[in-house]
Design a protein around this motif. Structure first.
Motif, PDB file in Angstrom:
ATOM      1  N   MET A   1       0.841  -1.199   0.000  1.00 57.79           N
ATOM      2  CA  MET A   1       0.000   0.000   0.000  1.00 57.79           C
ATOM      3  C   MET A   1       0.879   1.253   0.000  1.00 57.79           C
ATOM      4  O   MET A   1       1.840   1.329   0.748  1.00 57.79           O
ATOM      5  CB  MET A   1      -0.879  -0.004   1.253  1.00 57.79           C
ATOM      6  N   ARG A   2       0.527   2.197  -0.848  1.00 60.95           N
ATOM      7  CA  ARG A   2       1.265   3.465  -0.834  1.00 60.95           C
ATOM      8  C   ARG A   2       0.626   4.425   0.157  1.00 60.95           C
ATOM      9  O   ARG A   2      -0.590   4.553   0.211  1.00 60.95           O
ATOM     10  CB  ARG A   2       1.261   4.078  -2.243  1.00 60.95           C
ATOM     11  N   ILE A   3       1.468   5.072   0.916  1.00 56.58           N
ATOM     12  CA  ILE A   3       0.922   6.010   1.895  1.00 56.58           C
ATOM     13  C   ILE A   3       0.876   7.393   1.259  1.00 56.58           C
ATOM     14  O   ILE A   3       1.903   8.039   1.061  1.00 56.58           O
ATOM     15  CB  ILE A   3       1.766   6.020   3.182  1.00 56.58           C
ATOM     16  N   THR A   4      -0.321   7.793   0.879  1.00 59.23           N
ATOM     17  CA  THR A   4      -0.483   9.099   0.249  1.00 59.23           C
ATOM     18  C   THR A   4      -0.672  10.162   1.324  1.00 59.23           C
ATOM     19  O   THR A   4      -0.956   9.847   2.488  1.00 59.23           O
ATOM     20  CB  THR A   4      -1.719   9.096  -0.662  1.00 59.23           C
ATOM     21  N   ASP A   5      -0.527  11.407   0.909  1.00 55.96           N
ATOM     22  CA  ASP A   5      -0.765  12.507   1.848  1.00 55.96           C
ATOM     23  C   ASP A   5      -2.205  12.512   2.323  1.00 55.96           C
ATOM     24  O   ASP A   5      -2.498  12.845   3.471  1.00 55.96           O
ATOM     25  CB  ASP A   5      -0.427  13.848   1.178  1.00 55.96           C
ATOM     26  N   GLU A   6      -3.073  12.122   1.379  1.00 54.68           N
ATOM     27  CA  GLU A   6      -4.496  12.074   1.704  1.00 54.68           C
ATOM     28  C   GLU A   6      -4.739  11.089   2.858  1.00 54.68           C
ATOM     29  O   GLU A   6      -5.441  11.395   3.825  1.00 54.68           O
ATOM     30  CB  GLU A   6      -5.267  11.624   0.447  1.00 54.68           C
ATOM     31  N   PHE A   7      -4.098   9.931   2.735  1.00 53.00           N
ATOM     32  CA  PHE A   7      -4.240   8.877   3.750  1.00 53.00           C
ATOM     33  C   PHE A   7      -3.699   9.362   5.092  1.00 53.00           C
ATOM     34  O   PHE A   7      -4.320   9.207   6.143  1.00 53.00           O
ATOM     35  CB  PHE A   7      -3.484   7.630   3.283  1.00 53.00           C
ATOM     36  N   ARG A   8      -2.554  10.001   5.014  1.00 60.57           N
ATOM     37  CA  ARG A   8      -1.920  10.486   6.226  1.00 60.57           C
ATOM     38  C   ARG A   8      -2.801  11.531   6.925  1.00 60.57           C
ATOM     39  O   ARG A   8      -2.938  11.543   8.143  1.00 60.57           O
ATOM     40  CB  ARG A   8      -0.580  11.115   5.854  1.00 60.57           C
ATOM     41  N   LYS A   9      -3.418  12.355   6.097  1.00 56.22           N
ATOM     42  CA  LYS A   9      -4.299  13.398   6.623  1.00 56.22           C
ATOM     43  C   LYS A   9      -5.488  12.786   7.348  1.00 56.22           C
ATOM     44  O   LYS A   9      -5.872  13.229   8.423  1.00 56.22           O
ATOM     45  CB  LYS A   9      -4.797  14.264   5.462  1.00 56.22           C
ATOM     46  N   SER A  10      -6.044  11.744   6.737  1.00 55.62           N
ATOM     47  CA  SER A  10      -7.209  11.136   7.377  1.00 55.62           C
ATOM     48  C   SER A  10      -6.792  10.405   8.654  1.00 55.62           C
ATOM     49  O   SER A  10      -7.527  10.395   9.638  1.00 55.62           O
ATOM     50  CB  SER A  10      -7.932  10.197   6.412  1.00 55.62           C
ATOM     51  N   MET A  11      -5.595   9.818   8.642  1.00 56.64           N
ATOM     52  CA  MET A  11      -5.085   9.178   9.862  1.00 56.64           C
ATOM     53  C   MET A  11      -4.857  10.228  10.949  1.00 56.64           C
ATOM     54  O   MET A  11      -5.111   9.990  12.126  1.00 56.64           O
ATOM     55  CB  MET A  11      -3.759   8.467   9.575  1.00 56.64           C
ATOM     56  N   ASN A  12      -4.371  11.381  10.528  1.00 57.10           N
ATOM     57  CA  ASN A  12      -4.127  12.478  11.462  1.00 57.10           C
ATOM     58  C   ASN A  12      -5.438  12.902  12.121  1.00 57.10           C
ATOM     59  O   ASN A  12      -5.516  13.081  13.340  1.00 57.10           O
ATOM     60  CB  ASN A  12      -3.511  13.650  10.694  1.00 57.10           C
ATOM     61  N   TRP A  13      -6.456  13.031  11.284  1.00 56.53           N
ATOM     62  CA  TRP A  13      -7.776  13.409  11.802  1.00 56.53           C
ATOM     63  C   TRP A  13      -8.248  12.378  12.832  1.00 56.53           C
ATOM     64  O   TRP A  13      -8.677  12.708  13.925  1.00 56.53           O
ATOM     65  CB  TRP A  13      -8.767  13.491  10.623  1.00 56.53           C
ATOM     66  N   LEU A  14      -8.116  11.110  12.443  1.00 53.23           N
ATOM     67  CA  LEU A  14      -8.547  10.010  13.318  1.00 53.23           C
ATOM     68  C   LEU A  14      -7.774  10.036  14.640  1.00 53.23           C
ATOM     69  O   LEU A  14      -8.350   9.944  15.731  1.00 53.23           O
ATOM     70  CB  LEU A  14      -8.315   8.679  12.589  1.00 53.23           C
ATOM     71  N   HIS A  15      -6.459  10.189  14.545  1.00 52.55           N
ATOM     72  CA  HIS A  15      -5.589  10.183  15.719  1.00 52.55           C
ATOM     73  C   HIS A  15      -5.948  11.342  16.641  1.00 52.55           C
ATOM     74  O   HIS A  15      -6.102  11.161  17.851  1.00 52.55           O
ATOM     75  CB  HIS A  15      -4.130  10.301  15.259  1.00 52.55           C
ATOM     76  N   THR A  16      -6.082  12.528  16.045  1.00 52.57           N
ATOM     77  CA  THR A  16      -6.361  13.715  16.851  1.00 52.57           C
ATOM     78  C   THR A  16      -7.680  13.576  17.599  1.00 52.57           C
ATOM     79  O   THR A  16      -7.729  13.741  18.818  1.00 52.57           O
ATOM     80  CB  THR A  16      -6.414  14.962  15.959  1.00 52.57           C
TER      81      THR A  16
END
Lengths: 530, 114
Positions: free
Chosen positions: A1-16
């Motif tokens: 799986m490629r980690i896109t910025d989009e994915f990272r952003k959604s993970m960030n939202w989830l984490h926060t």
């Protein structure tokens, strides 16, 4: 799986947002869990009658047999003994299944009932707090803790994805950079270096309570019969009384020796029975069960059980947990920490503190980021009050619980509350007080509550000294080492709180000196993990 | 007691050794500690991982595999924390070590310059 910025952003939202929503509960669980690592040691501190040395292999007959011979037992009544351990030197004696439950603690030397300090101690307060939050209504506490544990796993995984430079930042802590940066450094570091710990504990916690969360699915293979499930899983059998008199056991120790010899041979390591049960004393269907729930030299929680028939001494049942259950028993055993390894206990205590630091710094980082981006002053005040009360507040309150224990006596009453209830009241009054204090004092709340912790943690060893005469050096004798260690940790906590408060005062002074920068126009709600 | 304390201490020291070398093998920390213009030698990383493995061996010998699986990660965590705090607050010993470990040519040139 490629980690896109989009994915990272959604993970960030989830984490926060997962983190913010559950941070108070997670902190309470981690903090209380950390104290629970040493709950029996704190018990010794809070209950001076348990500060005795004991030979853990002492014969049990002189204590057990008089109780069995002297007692009149109702039909179906079960007798239970817990053998003494270094950490809990008193022998627990309980009777249940009759019209009245009884529970006493017996002195290992005299066998007499010990008058106990009327206190919940750490075992009945800090311990259940970390898995039930003391919310008993409909078992809601278990479910909140379960949800938070799952959330903790989500936080660990999402945190890994948003943290770009795990390896480059592994050793990075830059205290001299701006407060926001060093807070994030500390959050990342305490999370990453103790990551196995942060995953092990929520995971094994969920496993321990699996049957609470999924009671019916596990009993499906047994046709919904929970007793049958329990018997297969944990080996517990209920023996019905025959109603005819039968032989009394001549000695319990011979059964302990036989059971331990069987286990030692089977496992290839020293076995030590911890619980003894006698069902239907004096009945023809009487059964003596020797149990090893937590072996001293193995991680996995065992529930090894061997049942004997008194008189003939035949083995009625020899139970060990199934092969597949071993995997979860290992993880659960690691969580229970009942084996004989002070090294693991101390390391997990530090792991717990790392977890507390991780949650607190995560919360602080998010708060600073949000305030910087511009937040309504009232909201800032509310968030600050909640976070201070949840972190420094619960620490101070735990200290107040211990201080109250040393200030009160068994005769103390106030407003209809006895000593045990007053100690708990002290905890909740101080905890509630810290939220109110934080609401009023706003920016200064964290620093002032650090001072509160310093005072409480510093006062506790002095009070222990005054009330019991035991103080570090004097307490360094067999059976009292735990007390001395508790004092040392309290003093260290006090010193750490002073350092924390001073550092916060410095940060505040720096912030006052600097002109406030304009709020950044970054997307609101996202706290980028740089 | 002395044996169990001693072996844990050995594991801890090996762990700190391991994390020290791993930290030095990273560009950021190397740059902050070592003589200017040098680069961390690849052997540092190999030493670091070897010491981590040695720590694991000590843990296994001390308590067996099932306890080592709990102790080793936590010893490494405590060691990492120690080194991180050392880097932040008390880098002098690490600086000294980095100077000794700097590639020979560069070390010689700095000596000449001095």
């Amino acid at each position: 799986m490629r980690i896109t910025d989009e994915f990272r952003k959604s993970m960030n939202w989830l984490h926060t947002w997962t983190g913010i929503a559950l941070s108070s509960i997670l902190f309470a669980m981690f903090w209380m869990g950390t104290l629970t690592v040493f709950h029996l040691e704190i018990n010794k501190w809070m209950m001076p009658e348990t500060r005795i040395a004991v030979d853990t292999t002492m014969p049990m007959d002189p204590v057990v047999m008089p109780q069995l011979e002297a007692g009149t037992f109702e039909e179906g009544e079960q007798v239970f003994f817990a053998r003494p351990s270094e950490r809990m030197p008193l022998i627990r004696y309980a009777r249940f299944g009759g019209s009245e439950r009884q529970s006493h603690f017996l002195h290992p030397e005299t066998g007499e009932i010990v008058e106990r300090t009327n206190s919940h101690g750490a075992s009945d307060f800090f311990y259940p707090f970390h898995f039930s939050l003391h919310i008993s209504w409909m078992g809601l506490g278990y479910w909140i803790v379960g949800l938070a544990s799952v959330a903790m796993l989500v936080l660990a995984v999402s945190g890994i994805f948003i943290h770009r430079k795990i390896f480059q930042d592994f050793f990075s802590f830059r205290p001299k950079k701006q407060a926001r940066r060093s807070t994030l450094d500390l959050h990342n570091m305490t999370a990453i270096i103790a990551l196995p710990f942060h995953i092990l504990f929520p995971l094994s916690g969920i496993l321990i309570f699996a049957l609470v969360y999924f009671p019916d699915s596990a009993s499906v293979p047994f046709g919904g019969d929970r007793a049958a499930l329990n018997e297969t899983r944990s080996g517990f059998t209920t023996y019905e009384a025959a109603g005819e008199p039968g032989p009394m056991p001549q000695s319990i120790d011979q059964y302990i020796d036989r059971a331990e010899a069987i286990w030692t041979e089977r496992d290839g390591r020293t076995a030590h029975a911890d619980y003894l049960r006698v069902a239907n004393v004096g009945d023809a269907n009487s059964v003596v069960t020797i149990q090893q729930s937590f072996g001293p030299k193995k991680v996995a929680r065992g529930t090894d059980m061997i049942s004997f028939r008194p008189g003939t001494g035949e083995v009625v049942k020899d139970f060990e947990i199934g092969k597949i259950r071993h995997a979860s028993a290992y993880l659960e055993g690691a969580h229970f920490l009942r084996f004989d390894s002070w090294a693991v206990r101390w390391l997990f205590f530090l792991g717990g503190l790392a977890g507390c630091a991780m949650i607190a710094t995560g919360l602080l980082f998010w708060m600073r980021a949000r305030i910087k981006k511009g937040m309504e002053p009232t909201s800032v005040r509310v968030v600050r009050a909640l976070s201070a009360g949840s972190v420094t507040g619960i620490i101070a309150a735990s200290g107040a619980f211990m201080v109250a224990n040393r200030l009160l006596t068994n005769e103390s009453t106030l407003g209809g509350l006895d000593r045990a209830a007053l100690e708990v009241a002290a905890f909740y009054v101080v905890w509630l007080g810290t939220f109110i204090h934080a609401g009023i004092r706003d920016k200064a709340a964290w620093r002032e509550q650090m001072w509160l912790i310093a005072v409480i943690a510093g006062a506790a060893p002095i009070l222990n000294w005054i009330t019991t005469g035991g103080f570090i050096v004097g307490a360094l004798q067999p059976g009292q080492v735990a007390v001395a260690m508790t004092d040392v940790v309290l003093i260290a906590a006090s010193a750490a709180a002073v350092m924390g408060a001073r550092r916060m005062a410095k940060t505040e002074a720096l912030e006052r000196a600097k002109p406030v920068r304009a709020p950044r126009a970054a997307a609101a709600g996202l706290a980028p993990a740089e | 007691m002395i044996v169990s304390l001693g072996t844990l201490l050995i594991a801890g020291l090996l762990g700190v050794g391991s994390t020290t070398f791993l930290a030095l093998s990273q560009d950021r920390h190397w740059k902050a500690l070592a003589p200017k213009g040098t680069k961390p030698r690849p052997v540092l990383r190999r030493i670091g991982w070897s010491l981590a493995a040695a720590t694991l061996v000590v843990c296994v010998l001390r308590d067996g595999g099932s306890f080592a699986a709990l102790i080793w990660p936590m010893v490494m965590a405590a060691a990492s924390f120690t080194v991180a705090m050392g880097l932040a607050y008390y880098p002098a010993p690490l600086k000294y070590l980095a100077g000794k470990l700097a590639p020979a040519a560069a070390a010689a040139s700095t000596k000449q310059a001095a």
